[in-house]
Design an enzyme around this catalytic site. Structure first.
Site, mmCIF file in Angstrom:
data_model
loop_
_atom_site.group_PDB
_atom_site.id
_atom_site.type_symbol
_atom_site.label_atom_id
_atom_site.label_comp_id
_atom_site.label_asym_id
_atom_site.label_seq_id
_atom_site.Cartn_x
_atom_site.Cartn_y
_atom_site.Cartn_z
ATOM 1 N N GLY A 1 -30.519 23.609 -6.182
ATOM 2 C CA GLY A 1 -31.033 23.896 -4.839
ATOM 3 C C GLY A 1 -31.497 22.660 -4.095
ATOM 4 O O GLY A 1 -31.396 22.598 -2.865
ATOM 5 N N HIS B 1 -28.980 23.397 2.984
ATOM 6 C CA HIS B 1 -29.276 24.622 2.241
ATOM 7 C C HIS B 1 -29.949 25.595 3.198
ATOM 8 O O HIS B 1 -31.025 25.315 3.726
ATOM 9 C CB HIS B 1 -30.209 24.305 1.056
ATOM 10 N N SER C 1 -30.137 26.894 -13.831
ATOM 11 C CA SER C 1 -31.410 27.393 -13.286
ATOM 12 C C SER C 1 -31.230 28.850 -12.865
ATOM 13 O O SER C 1 -30.167 29.429 -13.067
ATOM 14 C CB SER C 1 -31.741 26.574 -12.038
ATOM 15 N N GLY C 2 -32.268 29.401 -12.226
ATOM 16 C CA GLY C 2 -32.138 30.740 -11.643
ATOM 17 C C GLY C 2 -31.019 30.759 -10.610
ATOM 18 O O GLY C 2 -30.201 31.692 -10.576
ATOM 19 N N HIS C 3 -30.982 29.709 -9.786
ATOM 20 C CA HIS C 3 -29.897 29.597 -8.796
ATOM 21 C C HIS C 3 -28.539 29.566 -9.512
ATOM 22 O O HIS C 3 -27.569 30.188 -9.053
ATOM 23 C CB HIS C 3 -30.146 28.323 -7.970
ATOM 24 N N ASP D 1 -26.401 20.706 -17.967
ATOM 25 C CA ASP D 1 -27.725 20.448 -17.401
ATOM 26 C C ASP D 1 -28.328 19.248 -18.131
ATOM 27 O O ASP D 1 -28.201 19.139 -19.357
ATOM 28 C CB ASP D 1 -28.633 21.676 -17.568
ATOM 29 N N ASP D 2 -28.984 18.371 -17.373
ATOM 30 C CA ASP D 2 -29.543 17.170 -18.003
ATOM 31 C C ASP D 2 -30.803 17.462 -18.814
ATOM 32 O O ASP D 2 -31.280 16.600 -19.551
ATOM 33 C CB ASP D 2 -29.795 16.088 -16.943
ATOM 34 N N HIS E 1 -21.846 32.081 15.679
ATOM 35 C CA HIS E 1 -20.647 31.375 16.157
ATOM 36 C C HIS E 1 -20.873 29.889 16.465
ATOM 37 O O HIS E 1 -21.903 29.491 16.986
ATOM 38 C CB HIS E 1 -20.110 32.074 17.420
ATOM 39 N N ILE F 1 -36.851 30.169 3.372
ATOM 40 C CA ILE F 1 -36.582 31.616 3.391
ATOM 41 C C ILE F 1 -37.106 32.284 4.677
ATOM 42 O O ILE F 1 -38.230 32.031 5.119
ATOM 43 C CB ILE F 1 -37.159 32.271 2.112
HETATM 44 C C1 LIG Z 1 -42.152 24.039 1.885
HETATM 45 C C2 LIG Z 1 -43.186 24.837 1.105
HETATM 46 C C3 LIG Z 1 -42.735 24.993 -0.355
HETATM 47 C C4 LIG Z 1 -44.508 24.081 1.189
HETATM 48 O O1 LIG Z 1 -45.504 24.808 0.581
HETATM 49 P P1 LIG Z 1 -46.879 24.084 0.094
HETATM 50 O O2 LIG Z 1 -46.530 22.980 -0.873
HETATM 51 O O3 LIG Z 1 -47.802 25.138 -0.343
HETATM 52 O O4 LIG Z 1 -47.381 23.415 1.432
HETATM 53 P P2 LIG Z 1 -48.518 22.310 1.658
HETATM 54 O O5 LIG Z 1 -49.322 22.087 0.406
HETATM 55 O O6 LIG Z 1 -47.889 21.130 2.314
HETATM 56 O O7 LIG Z 1 -49.413 23.022 2.750
HETATM 57 C C5 LIG Z 1 -50.193 24.075 2.385
HETATM 58 C C6 LIG Z 1 -50.798 24.679 3.623
HETATM 59 O O8 LIG Z 1 -49.744 25.071 4.545
HETATM 60 C C7 LIG Z 1 -49.646 26.488 4.585
HETATM 61 N N1 LIG Z 1 -48.260 26.825 4.512
HETATM 62 C C8 LIG Z 1 -47.385 26.540 3.502
HETATM 63 N N2 LIG Z 1 -46.179 27.012 3.819
HETATM 64 C C9 LIG Z 1 -46.280 27.614 5.027
HETATM 65 C C10 LIG Z 1 -45.352 28.262 5.854
HETATM 66 N N3 LIG Z 1 -44.079 28.401 5.488
HETATM 67 N N4 LIG Z 1 -45.767 28.724 7.051
HETATM 68 C C11 LIG Z 1 -47.067 28.590 7.413
HETATM 69 N N5 LIG Z 1 -48.006 27.975 6.663
HETATM 70 C C12 LIG Z 1 -47.599 27.488 5.488
HETATM 71 C C13 LIG Z 1 -50.427 26.999 3.382
HETATM 72 O O9 LIG Z 1 -50.935 28.284 3.595
HETATM 73 C C14 LIG Z 1 -51.518 25.956 3.300
HETATM 74 O O10 LIG Z 1 -52.475 26.169 4.320
HETATM 75 P P3 LIG Z 1 -54.047 25.867 4.068
HETATM 76 O O11 LIG Z 1 -54.127 24.400 3.824
HETATM 77 O O12 LIG Z 1 -54.677 26.328 5.330
HETATM 78 O O13 LIG Z 1 -54.410 26.674 2.854
HETATM 79 C C15 LIG Z 1 -43.335 26.256 1.696
HETATM 80 O O14 LIG Z 1 -43.815 26.127 3.002
HETATM 81 C C16 LIG Z 1 -42.018 27.017 1.854
HETATM 82 O O15 LIG Z 1 -41.383 27.001 2.890
HETATM 83 N N6 LIG Z 1 -41.616 27.731 0.825
HETATM 84 C C17 LIG Z 1 -40.365 28.510 0.911
HETATM 85 C C18 LIG Z 1 -39.551 28.364 -0.326
HETATM 86 C C19 LIG Z 1 -38.183 28.977 -0.148
HETATM 87 O O16 LIG Z 1 -37.646 29.129 0.929
HETATM 88 N N7 LIG Z 1 -37.588 29.312 -1.263
HETATM 89 C C20 LIG Z 1 -36.248 29.870 -1.258
HETATM 90 C C21 LIG Z 1 -35.316 28.936 -1.969
HETATM 91 S S1 LIG Z 1 -33.784 29.670 -2.221
#
Ligand SMILES: CC(C)(COP(=O)(O)OP(=O)(O)OC[C@H]1O[C@@H](n2cnc3c(N)ncnc32)[C@H](O)[C@@H]1OP(=O)(O)O)[C@@H](O)C(=O)NCCC(=O)NCCS
Length: 205
Positions: free
Chosen positions: A67, A143, A11-13, A33-34, A134, A164
């Site tokens: 990931g 993760h 993957s990208g990771h 990869d599967d 610490h 993130i």
């Molecule tokens: C966990 C995650 C993927 C969920 O996203 P999602 O599937 O869009 O979330 P849901 O469908 O359950 O919820 C959507 C609602 O929550 C909100 N929401 C989603 N993530 C949010 C966050 N991190 N903080 C605040 N609000 C958030 C959306 O704006 C949406 O609000 P609305 O209903 O008012 O439009 C996302 O929150 C997240 O944290 N992504 C980060 C990915 C990351 O860290 N990648 C790096 C990997 S190395």
């Protein structure tokens, strides 16, 4: 002698992990990869699926580049059943205190900082530019995504994912199987598994 590694997860990771492997002196890098439609990952070949691990056992080091914490655990268990010990990979730019303990299968990405007496479990990911201060304890399959800051003396339970840019203040405990969503600021112990978001972080029902 050639340094060889099998990376499971094309993957990208996986591309980021391959670069860390290269910087650690691996001159032969291949992926499994599967998804059989994948033929290459970055500059490296996808040589087969996870069913092919036995043919590389003994001659290659192994690391998992997936990931998703649950899938990484599953593959990690499979390697253990096959008596294959995973390597650990640390990007040369990461700053790791000499007292840090790191279990097999963990990958630490570029510019991460891991401070005194931190303990990191099996097959964890400490992603780009994150900091673990610490005396934190990270259980297996945690993760920590890019740009996360974990303050001192925090414990993070098995398979918890920190999205993130999240921030965890000091002296807290976060239980197993949580998703701390992007940008959340955790200011209290998290005692129930689930998704947490916002500032301060609250459980998303
Ligand atoms: C966990 C995650 C993927 C969920 O996203 P999602 O599937 O869009 O979330 P849901 O469908 O359950 O919820 C959507 C609602 O929550 C909100 N929401 C989603 N993530 C949010 C966050 N991190 N903080 C605040 N609000 C958030 C959306 O704006 C949406 O609000 P609305 O209903 O008012 O439009 C996302 O929150 C997240 O944290 N992504 C980060 C990915 C990351 O860290 N990648 C790096 C990997 S190395």
């Amino acid at each position: 002698m050639n340094k060889k590694i099998v990376i499971i997860g094309a993957s990208g990771h996986g591309k980021v992990v391959a670069n860390i492997a290269k910087l650690n002196g691996y001159d032969e890098i291949l992926f499994l990869d599967d998804d059989t439609s994948k033929k290459s990952c970055g500059r490296y070949p996808v040589a087969g699926t996870s069913k092919d691990i036995r043919q590389y056992k003994g001659n290659y080091d192994f690391i998992i580049a997936i990931g998703n914490n649950r899938i990484r655990e599953k593959i990690s268990d499979m390697l253990e059943r096959e008596n294959i010990k995973q390597t650990t990979l640390i990007h040369p730019s990461a700053v790791i205190d000499e007292t840090v303990k790191i279990k097999e299968g963990t990958v630490i990405m570029a510019n991460a900082a891991v401070n005194a007496e931190v303990q990191i479990g099996r097959s964890c990911i400490i992603n780009t530019s994150s900091s673990i201060d610490h005396e934190c304890i990270l259980e297996d399959y945690v993760h920590v995504s890019p740009g996360v800051h974990v303050a001192g003396t925090v414990s993070i339970g098995k398979s918890t994912w920190i999205g993130i840019g999240a921030t965890i203040i000091n002296n807290l405990s976060i239980c197993a199987n949580c998703n701390i969503r992007a940008g959340a600021v955790v200011v209290k112990d998290v005692i129930e598994s689930g998704d947490y978001q916002g500032v301060p972080a609250k459980k998303k029902e």
